[in-house]
Write an enzyme that holds these catalytic residues in place. Structure first.
Site, mmCIF file in Angstrom:
data_model
loop_
_atom_site.group_PDB
_atom_site.id
_atom_site.type_symbol
_atom_site.label_atom_id
_atom_site.label_comp_id
_atom_site.label_asym_id
_atom_site.label_seq_id
_atom_site.Cartn_x
_atom_site.Cartn_y
_atom_site.Cartn_z
ATOM 1 N N ARG A 1 0.853 -1.191 0.000
ATOM 2 C CA ARG A 1 0.000 0.000 0.000
ATOM 3 C C ARG A 1 0.887 1.240 0.000
ATOM 4 O O ARG A 1 1.912 1.290 0.681
ATOM 5 C CB ARG A 1 -0.923 0.017 1.232
ATOM 6 C CG ARG A 1 -1.975 -1.091 1.233
ATOM 7 C CD ARG A 1 -3.029 -0.832 0.160
ATOM 8 N NE ARG A 1 -4.063 -1.842 0.118
ATOM 9 C CZ ARG A 1 -4.157 -2.790 -0.803
ATOM 10 N NH1 ARG A 1 -3.248 -2.889 -1.753
ATOM 11 N NH2 ARG A 1 -5.146 -3.657 -0.795
ATOM 12 N N GLU B 1 -3.855 8.552 -5.165
ATOM 13 C CA GLU B 1 -4.524 8.038 -6.353
ATOM 14 C C GLU B 1 -5.679 8.970 -6.704
ATOM 15 O O GLU B 1 -6.424 9.368 -5.816
ATOM 16 C CB GLU B 1 -5.020 6.613 -6.115
ATOM 17 C CG GLU B 1 -3.867 5.620 -6.012
ATOM 18 C CD GLU B 1 -4.345 4.182 -5.841
ATOM 19 O OE1 GLU B 1 -5.576 3.961 -5.777
ATOM 20 O OE2 GLU B 1 -3.490 3.300 -5.767
ATOM 21 N N HIS C 1 0.138 -0.365 -10.292
ATOM 22 C CA HIS C 1 -0.604 -1.325 -9.468
ATOM 23 C C HIS C 1 -1.120 -2.492 -10.307
ATOM 24 O O HIS C 1 -2.290 -2.853 -10.279
ATOM 25 C CB HIS C 1 -1.748 -0.632 -8.727
ATOM 26 C CG HIS C 1 -2.213 -1.393 -7.507
ATOM 27 N ND1 HIS C 1 -1.347 -1.873 -6.548
ATOM 28 C CD2 HIS C 1 -3.447 -1.755 -7.091
ATOM 29 C CE1 HIS C 1 -2.030 -2.483 -5.607
ATOM 30 N NE2 HIS C 1 -3.306 -2.443 -5.914
#
Length: 201
Positions: A114, A143, A162
């Site tokens: 993360r 994001e 990602h």
């Protein structure tokens, strides 16, 4: 690499080997275990940190097990840190200035978990000071991520959007999981009682 081919150079650039390196896996859950299994054949020394260790933690893959308060000690011995832990109030910014300062000069940080695990300012400072040898990211701090972020100007920073788990196989498995759950619910199963499925994130 492409420039080397254009210039007809052979044997450059010189790469680095994993063999003999010490890798710290921060967060030894399912992903951490799978990473350790893939690293072991490369002859690395694996350190792993987990909140608590159980009897089924595949610790035979790890040379040394530790808990959270050993982070700095393990970091001082690591060449590479790979973050595999969950983002919780305790782990936000866990890769901070103190941890990066403890990492060997030229060490690497790879974040596959993360974005919030890494303190952006601390990493940027470590890159500017040339203390950090490289940074690999599959997740971003913010994001949607700003493609003009100044951290991407460093040649030793690699970032993917990602997509580490975005494969034909993973998508097929996710679709199967959703279909299996739907069929169990249609057959009268209670959601709380559904077993033998993996969580789709």
């Amino acid at each position: 690499m492409y420039n080397c081919l254009q210039q007809e150079q052979i044997g450059v650039p010189i790469g680095q080997t994993l063999y003999g390196k010490t890798v710290l896996i921060l967060g030894y859950g399912n992903i951490g275990k799978e990473l350790a299994a893939r690293l072991k054949p490369f002859g690395v020394n694996i350190l792993a940190i987990k909140r608590s260790w159980g009897s089924h933690d595949a610790s035979d893959l790890v040379h040394e097990k530790g808990v959270n308060d050993q982070l700095l000690d393990f970091t001082r011995r690591a060449d590479i840190i790979v973050t595999c832990c969950s983002l919780t109030p305790e782990t936000v910014g866990i890769i901070n200035a103190e941890v990066l300062g403890a990492l060997k000069k030229g060490g690497y940080v790879v974040n596959i978990a993360r974005g919030g695990l890494i303190d952006y300012k601390a990493v940027k400072t470590a890159l500017e000071a040339k203390h950090l040898g490289g940074l690999g990211l599959d997740v971003a701090w913010f994001e949607p991520f700003d493609p003009t972020d100044p951290i991407l100007k460093y040649p030793n920073v690699i970032m993917t959007p990602h997509v580490a788990g975005v494969t034909e196989l993973s998508y097929r498995n996710m679709a199967k999981t959703v279909a299996d759950v739907a069929l169990q619910i249609q057959a009268g199963g209670d959601i709380a009682s559904i077993k033998d499925i993996e969580i789709v994130n």
